[in-house]
Scaffold this active site. Structure first.
Site, PDB file in Angstrom:
ATOM      1  CB  ALA A  71      -0.847   0.134   1.354  1.00 60.27           C
ATOM      2  CD  GLU A 104      -5.283 -12.489  -2.637  1.00 60.26           C
ATOM      3  OE1 GLU A 104      -5.750 -12.218  -1.860  1.00 60.26           O
ATOM      4  OE2 GLU A 104      -5.093 -14.005  -3.156  1.00 60.26           O
ATOM      5  CE1 TYR A 116       1.288  -4.471  -7.699  1.00 60.13           C
ATOM      6  CE2 TYR A 116      -0.722  -5.117  -7.774  1.00 60.13           C
ATOM      7  CZ  TYR A 116       0.169  -4.940  -6.895  1.00 60.13           C
ATOM      8  OH  TYR A 116       0.022  -4.342  -5.688  1.00 60.13           O
TER       9      TYR A 116
END
Length: 152
Positions: A71, A104, A116
């Site tokens: 995060a 995930e 990503y």
């Protein structure tokens, strides 16, 4: 200047503030405490101008690594922190002998998915209704090769 360093107990108040801001079902202090104390986990924080602006929890088991939590403080987004954490995770996974890095992500998190994919992660599956309110989890993998880890 972004600096990545091991997560310490003294970081947990700031880490938890970011976690609770970013995720509806946030990890608890106990989760992060367990990561700090685990032999297989490598939790780190990213500092921007001397303050914690993001974090990542990586675990490696044999030749597979997984990003368990990542995060960035919303006030610090778009400043390269997420990218710096991903470069660190790829490098560290390779250093520990991993050839595959998994994660995930919420299927609704377009900015994270784009980041990503920019780093070479590919979609390889879906966990239906995995997150709160029925949001799917998108499963992603990246094959790690020592020569291309820092190529992004």
């Amino acid at each position: 200047m972004i600096r990545i360093r091991p997560m310490a107990e003294s970081d947990l108040d700031l880490v938890l503030r970011i976690e609770q801001t970013c995720f509806p079902r946030a990890w608890t202090r106990a989760h992060f405490h367990a990561e700090i104390g685990s032999e297989r986990a490598t939790p780190v924080v990213a500092e921007l101008d001397g303050r914690v602006a993001g974090y990542l929890c990586l675990t490696v088991l044999l030749d597979e690594a997984e990003i368990l939590d990542l995060a960035v403080d919303p006030a610090c987004r778009r400043s390269g922190i997420g990218a710096a954490l991903l470069v660190w995770a790829c490098d560290e996974a390779v250093r520990q002998g991993a050839t595959l890095l998994r994660l995930e992500v919420r299927a609704t998190s377009a900015p994270a998915i784009a980041l990503y994919e920019r780093f070479g992660f590919v979609r390889n599956g879906v966990r239906k209704a995995y997150y709160e309110q029925g949001v799917d989890a998108l499963l992603m993998d990246k094959n790690l090769v020592e020569e291309d880890v820092n190529a992004v």
